[in-house]
Design a protein around this motif. Structure first.
Motif, PDB file in Angstrom:
ATOM      1  N   GLU A  80       0.857  -1.185   0.000  1.00 44.24           N
ATOM      2  CA  GLU A  80       0.000   0.000   0.000  1.00 44.24           C
ATOM      3  C   GLU A  80       0.897   1.240   0.000  1.00 44.24           C
ATOM      4  OE1 GLU A  80      -2.355   2.637  -0.484  1.00 44.24           O
ATOM      5  OE2 GLU A  80      -3.448   0.756  -0.238  1.00 44.24           O
TER       6      GLU A  80
ATOM      7  N   ALA B  41      -0.076   6.803   2.535  1.00 43.24           N
ATOM      8  CA  ALA B  41       0.210   6.860   3.975  1.00 43.24           C
ATOM      9  C   ALA B  41      -0.986   6.476   4.851  1.00 43.24           C
ATOM     10  CB  ALA B  41       0.710   8.253   4.352  1.00 43.24           C
ATOM     11  N   LYS B  42      -2.134   7.063   4.621  1.00 42.34           N
ATOM     12  CA  LYS B  42      -3.274   6.812   5.503  1.00 42.34           C
ATOM     13  C   LYS B  42      -3.752   5.353   5.439  1.00 42.34           C
ATOM     14  CE  LYS B  42      -7.797   8.596   6.797  1.00 42.34           C
ATOM     15  NZ  LYS B  42      -8.843   9.571   6.511  1.00 42.34           N
ATOM     16  N   PRO B  43      -3.991   4.793   4.241  1.00 39.44           N
ATOM     17  CA  PRO B  43      -4.381   3.373   4.202  1.00 39.44           C
ATOM     18  C   PRO B  43      -3.290   2.453   4.750  1.00 39.44           C
ATOM     19  CG  PRO B  43      -4.866   4.433   2.100  1.00 39.44           C
ATOM     20  CD  PRO B  43      -4.079   5.407   2.921  1.00 39.44           C
TER      21      PRO B  43
ATOM     22  N   LYS C 110      -1.203   3.118   7.227  1.00 42.26           N
ATOM     23  CA  LYS C 110      -1.315   3.166   8.691  1.00 42.26           C
ATOM     24  C   LYS C 110      -2.484   2.309   9.178  1.00 42.26           C
ATOM     25  CE  LYS C 110       1.872   6.080  10.110  1.00 42.26           C
ATOM     26  NZ  LYS C 110       3.026   5.523  10.762  1.00 42.26           N
ATOM     27  N   GLU C 111      -3.595   2.327   8.448  1.00 45.35           N
ATOM     28  CA  GLU C 111      -4.749   1.502   8.806  1.00 45.35           C
ATOM     29  C   GLU C 111      -4.399   0.023   8.723  1.00 45.35           C
ATOM     30  OE1 GLU C 111      -8.203   2.669   6.519  1.00 45.35           O
ATOM     31  OE2 GLU C 111      -7.823   4.785   6.956  1.00 45.35           O
TER      32      GLU C 111
ATOM     33  N   ARG D 258      -2.183  -0.954  11.683  1.00 42.97           N
ATOM     34  CA  ARG D 258      -2.988  -1.112  12.900  1.00 42.97           C
ATOM     35  C   ARG D 258      -3.772  -2.426  12.855  1.00 42.97           C
ATOM     36  NH1 ARG D 258      -7.976  -0.530  13.480  1.00 42.97           N
ATOM     37  NH2 ARG D 258      -8.282   0.677  11.589  1.00 42.97           N
TER      38      ARG D 258
ATOM     39  N   LYS E 275       5.283  -0.310   2.253  1.00 42.33           N
ATOM     40  CA  LYS E 275       4.750   1.002   1.867  1.00 42.33           C
ATOM     41  C   LYS E 275       5.295   1.350   0.481  1.00 42.33           C
ATOM     42  CE  LYS E 275       3.886   5.639   3.520  1.00 42.33           C
ATOM     43  NZ  LYS E 275       4.081   6.257   2.233  1.00 42.33           N
TER      44      LYS E 275
ATOM     45  N   ASP F 186     -11.840  12.780  -3.732  1.00 44.06           N
ATOM     46  CA  ASP F 186     -11.514  11.690  -2.810  1.00 44.06           C
ATOM     47  C   ASP F 186     -10.511  10.712  -3.407  1.00 44.06           C
ATOM     48  OD1 ASP F 186     -13.283  12.751  -1.052  1.00 44.06           O
ATOM     49  OD2 ASP F 186     -14.891  11.326  -1.456  1.00 44.06           O
TER      50      ASP F 186
END
Length: 167
Positions: free
Chosen positions: A22, A25-27, A29-30, A33, A45, A62
């Motif tokens: 992926e 950055a945001k996906p 990090k998800e 987690r 990444k 989006d």
């Protein structure tokens, strides 16, 4: 999605390794987690492509649009791209592709390898894949020994290698 389906079907994944890619950055990090307690999951990444390189990303509403970097680019960020062939040198059970426009180059690159993934699950995006190109890739998959297992209205498909001609 894959892990939720595995849990529902009670599939033993203890002897499987999962490589998740992926670049955003945001996906990413998800995913970190969500899968931090899965010992057999490796996160990268980076994006996968038909060759190594760097692409530029820009935000359009989006959506994230990825394109070649040039001097006139108003890029939001840069994405590292790794050659998918570097990651399919061992047995791959499921090659899951959802990449908004890079489906065909990734499948073509995978089919150019001597060792083929057992299953290719792909989300084709009609705005990125012309019907003629789709027909060509479907023919290449079939000629390489894959058969369609399921298809949802020209979006999600699962192709599996078959040893005997059952279809």
């Amino acid at each position: 999605v894959f892990f939720e389906n595995v849990e529902k079907r009670r599939i033993d994944t203890s002897n499987m390794n999962f490589l998740l890619f992926e670049p955003m950055a945001k996906p990413f990090k998800e995913l970190e987690r969500k899968y931090r307690n899965h010992r057999n999951v490796q996160l990268f990444k980076t994006a996968l492509g038909e060759k190594r390189g760097v692409m530029c990303s820009t935000l359009k509403g989006d959506a994230v649009v990825v394109s070649r970097c040039d001097h006139s680019s108003n890029a939001h960020g840069k994405i590292t791209v790794q050659d998918v062939a570097d990651y399919i040198n061992e047995t791959v059970f499921l090659y899951h592709i959802n990449c908004e426009g890079c489906e065909v180059p990734l499948i073509n690159r995978a089919l150019s390898r001597q060792r083929l993934p057992q299953n290719i699950e792909v989300q084709f995006h009609p705005q990125h894949v012309h019907p003629d190109i789709y027909c060509d890739i479907a023919r290449r998959l079939h000629d390489s020994g894959y058969r369609i297992v399921y298809r949802y209205a020209y979006v999600w498909e699962l192709w599996s290698l078959v040893e005997d001609e059952l279809f």
